[in-house]
Design an enzyme around this catalytic site. Structure first.
Site, PDB file in Angstrom:
ATOM      1  N   ASP A   1     110.402  15.279 -52.826  1.00  0.00           N
ATOM      2  CA  ASP A   1     109.252  14.788 -53.194  1.00  0.00           C
ATOM      3  C   ASP A   1     108.555  14.057 -52.205  1.00  0.00           C
ATOM      4  O   ASP A   1     108.956  13.276 -51.444  1.00  0.00           O
ATOM      5  CB  ASP A   1     109.597  13.822 -54.283  1.00  0.00           C
ATOM      6  CG  ASP A   1     110.185  14.384 -55.492  1.00  0.00           C
ATOM      7  OD1 ASP A   1     109.877  15.467 -55.847  1.00  0.00           O
ATOM      8  OD2 ASP A   1     110.706  13.745 -56.471  1.00  0.00           O
TER       9      ASP A   1
ATOM     10  N   ASP B   1     106.841  18.265 -68.422  1.00  0.00           N
ATOM     11  CA  ASP B   1     107.650  17.151 -68.273  1.00  0.00           C
ATOM     12  C   ASP B   1     107.418  16.411 -69.505  1.00  0.00           C
ATOM     13  O   ASP B   1     106.429  16.072 -70.049  1.00  0.00           O
ATOM     14  CB  ASP B   1     106.958  16.474 -66.859  1.00  0.00           C
ATOM     15  CG  ASP B   1     106.928  17.142 -65.860  1.00  0.00           C
ATOM     16  OD1 ASP B   1     107.656  18.058 -65.470  1.00  0.00           O
ATOM     17  OD2 ASP B   1     105.906  17.153 -65.074  1.00  0.00           O
TER      18      ASP B   1
END
Length: 243
Positions: A17, A138
């Site tokens: 990330d 998500d």
């Protein structure tokens, strides 16, 4: 009883990330609750590649939340790593997706844009093939979140899954945002619900903490997981063995 290993060996995909040019992990997706693991995302990706990763998952957190972008870093990793990468975060339209594909990214991961415009998924698959396009849903429970998990979408995984299957999608990433980056482990009941809703390749995008979670994936017929904090902090040793 048939051993788990004879049924399924889930693929564990290391995650890098990227926020403000560094390799980080967020707690429940909160950009203000970061842990920095590498100052250089390229070094993070090289670390996992050196340990045998055949695919590395990159997320541009700044692009996902509208705070900026890390495209130059991602392009460098794609060019220099030597193993395929998939990239998500802030890919809002066809032009953005195709710029990444043209730069050599193995496959693009579409999130918010797929929720708002499932036709985009169909267009990209028609142009580039199903192996180069992935959708990430998500969610909190089965309620899908968008814009870096900051907003609810008003739609559920149950509503979107058939639309995505109809569009030709082969691989779906599902992230339980309440577990991501927490090392709390997977919610088996939720994983089972999602598995029932999606019959093609399913990858879990957050929540794996230990080898027991990898075993859970195998038991529920889930093909793999994107893993970050657990392998950075060693609660799950990578490469994963012992199934």
């Amino acid at each position: 009883m048939t051993p788990v290993s004879s049924r399924l060996q889930p693929l564990i995909i290391p995650c890098v990330d990227i926020q403000s040019g560094r390799a980080v992990r967020l707690y429940e997706g909160d950009p203000d609750r970061e842990t920095v693991y590498f100052e250089s995302p390229l070094e993070a990706a090289r670390h996992w590649a050196a340990l045998g990763a055949g695919l590395v998952h990159l997320v541009d957190l700044d692009a996902a939340t509208g705070r900026g972008e890390n495209r130059a870093v991602i392009t460098q990793i794609t060019a220099e790593l030597g193993v395929p990468v998939e990239v998500g975060g802030g890919i809002r339209d066809r032009a953005a997706a195709e710029a990444l594909l043209d730069a050599g990214v193995g496959r693009v991961v579409i999130g918010t844009a797929a929720v708002k415009n499932p036709a985009l998924v169909r267009e990209l698959i028609a142009a580039h093939g199903p192996s180069r396009v992935v959708v990430s849903l998500d969610a909190r429970g089965l309620d899908v979140a968008i814009h870096g998990w900051a907003e609810g979408s008003g739609v559920s995984v149950a509503e979107l899954a058939p639309l995505l299957a109809e569009a030709g999608l082969e691989t779906l990433i599902f992230t339980d945002v309440t577990r991501d980056g927490t090392l709390r482990g997977l919610d088996r009941d939720l994983m089972r619900q999602v598995r029932q809703l999606w019959s093609n390749t399913l990858i879990v995008g957050g929540g794996v903490a230990t080898l027991d979670d990898v075993r859970l994936l195998a038991e529920e017929g889930i093909q793999g997981a994107i893993v970050g904090r657990a392998i950075y902090e060693g609660t799950l040793v990578y490469p994963v063995t012992g199934l």
